[in-house]
Design a protein around this motif. Structure first.
Motif, mmCIF file in Angstrom:
data_model
loop_
_atom_site.group_PDB
_atom_site.id
_atom_site.type_symbol
_atom_site.label_atom_id
_atom_site.label_comp_id
_atom_site.label_asym_id
_atom_site.label_seq_id
_atom_site.Cartn_x
_atom_site.Cartn_y
_atom_site.Cartn_z
ATOM 1 N N GLU A 98 41.331 33.506 33.336
ATOM 2 C CA GLU A 98 41.001 34.274 34.529
ATOM 3 C C GLU A 98 40.380 35.521 34.249
ATOM 4 O O GLU A 98 39.382 35.952 34.973
ATOM 5 C CB GLU A 98 42.191 34.168 35.555
ATOM 6 C CG GLU A 98 42.787 33.003 35.839
ATOM 7 C CD GLU A 98 43.898 32.401 34.806
ATOM 8 O OE1 GLU A 98 43.991 32.993 33.845
ATOM 9 O OE2 GLU A 98 44.234 31.333 34.679
ATOM 10 N N ALA A 99 40.716 36.425 33.387
ATOM 11 C CA ALA A 99 40.229 37.556 33.018
ATOM 12 C C ALA A 99 38.914 37.585 32.544
ATOM 13 O O ALA A 99 37.857 38.125 32.592
ATOM 14 C CB ALA A 99 41.218 38.641 32.361
ATOM 15 N N ARG A 101 36.902 34.808 32.947
ATOM 16 C CA ARG A 101 35.989 34.475 34.150
ATOM 17 C C ARG A 101 35.646 35.575 34.927
ATOM 18 O O ARG A 101 34.385 35.901 35.115
ATOM 19 C CB ARG A 101 36.718 33.641 35.155
ATOM 20 C CG ARG A 101 35.998 33.049 36.310
ATOM 21 C CD ARG A 101 36.694 32.574 37.394
ATOM 22 N NE ARG A 101 37.523 33.828 37.813
ATOM 23 C CZ ARG A 101 38.709 33.471 38.167
ATOM 24 N NH1 ARG A 101 39.300 32.394 38.424
ATOM 25 N NH2 ARG A 101 39.777 34.702 38.578
ATOM 26 N N ASP A 102 36.527 36.755 35.152
ATOM 27 C CA ASP A 102 36.192 37.825 35.867
ATOM 28 C C ASP A 102 35.181 38.598 35.103
ATOM 29 O O ASP A 102 34.239 39.302 35.764
ATOM 30 C CB ASP A 102 37.420 38.660 36.257
ATOM 31 C CG ASP A 102 38.233 37.890 37.179
ATOM 32 O OD1 ASP A 102 37.641 36.900 37.750
ATOM 33 O OD2 ASP A 102 39.278 38.047 37.465
ATOM 34 N N ALA A 103 35.120 38.685 33.698
ATOM 35 C CA ALA A 103 34.310 39.444 32.937
ATOM 36 C C ALA A 103 32.835 38.913 32.883
ATOM 37 O O ALA A 103 31.995 39.720 33.013
ATOM 38 C CB ALA A 103 34.834 39.612 31.603
ATOM 39 N N LEU A 105 31.722 37.026 35.595
ATOM 40 C CA LEU A 105 31.329 37.331 36.969
ATOM 41 C C LEU A 105 30.879 38.685 37.112
ATOM 42 O O LEU A 105 29.848 38.857 37.677
ATOM 43 C CB LEU A 105 32.243 37.001 37.866
ATOM 44 C CG LEU A 105 32.522 35.382 38.172
ATOM 45 C CD1 LEU A 105 33.777 35.127 38.986
ATOM 46 C CD2 LEU A 105 31.402 34.668 38.480
ATOM 47 N N SER A 106 31.442 39.607 36.726
ATOM 48 C CA SER A 106 31.041 41.307 36.584
ATOM 49 C C SER A 106 29.792 41.471 36.163
ATOM 50 O O SER A 106 28.960 42.022 36.723
ATOM 51 C CB SER A 106 32.241 42.038 36.164
ATOM 52 O OG SER A 106 32.230 41.897 34.881
#
Length: 133
Positions: A98-99, A101-103, A105-106
């Motif tokens: 999840e982290a 994925r967030d990296a 996306l950012s």
């Protein structure tokens, strides 16, 4: 659109499988990516993730040290090619999926996008021609 494994995957794995591609001929027919991500993991963490998701014989082959090194170098070299667009190398070590994925996306949100590339504007057999005004 997000695509998992595109042209660089083919470039990185083909030599190890004894395949030779007419690289420039094939590459010239493809739509250039806006961004290409290389999600980097140490082998121990990569192996653990593969086992959690269900490992295949191809995954096991890719874990051989020589193969893992050659594929990694193939991807990193390929990210310098115009077809890759903006190459983004991210260290995913210690991050949950999840982290990670967030990296990604950012980085997508931060990256300015010039709009569709000229090649992506070409009509395809499945697209309707747009009217010009």
């Amino acid at each position: 659109m997000v695509v998992d494994r595109y042209w660089l995957s083919t470039l990185a794995y083909a030599p190890l499988r004894g395949r030779c591609l007419p690289m420039f001929t094939v590459e010239s027919t493809l739509v250039r990516a806006d961004m290409t991500f290389f999600l980097d993991l140490i082998d121990v963490e990569r192996r653990a993730r593969l086992i959690r998701r269900g490992v295949t014989s191809a995954d096991m082959y890719s874990m051989l040290p020589r193969v893992a090194f050659e594929v990694r170098m193939g991807f990193l070299k390929g990210m310098q090619r115009p077809i890759a667009g903006v190459g983004v190398h991210l260290d995913m070590n210690g991050l949950s999926p999840e982290a990670a994925r967030d990296a990604v996306l950012s980085r997508i949100v931060k990256q300015p996008h010039p709009g569709p590339s000229r090649s992506s504007l070409a009509p395809t057999p499945w697209s309707k021609p747009s009217s010009v005004q």
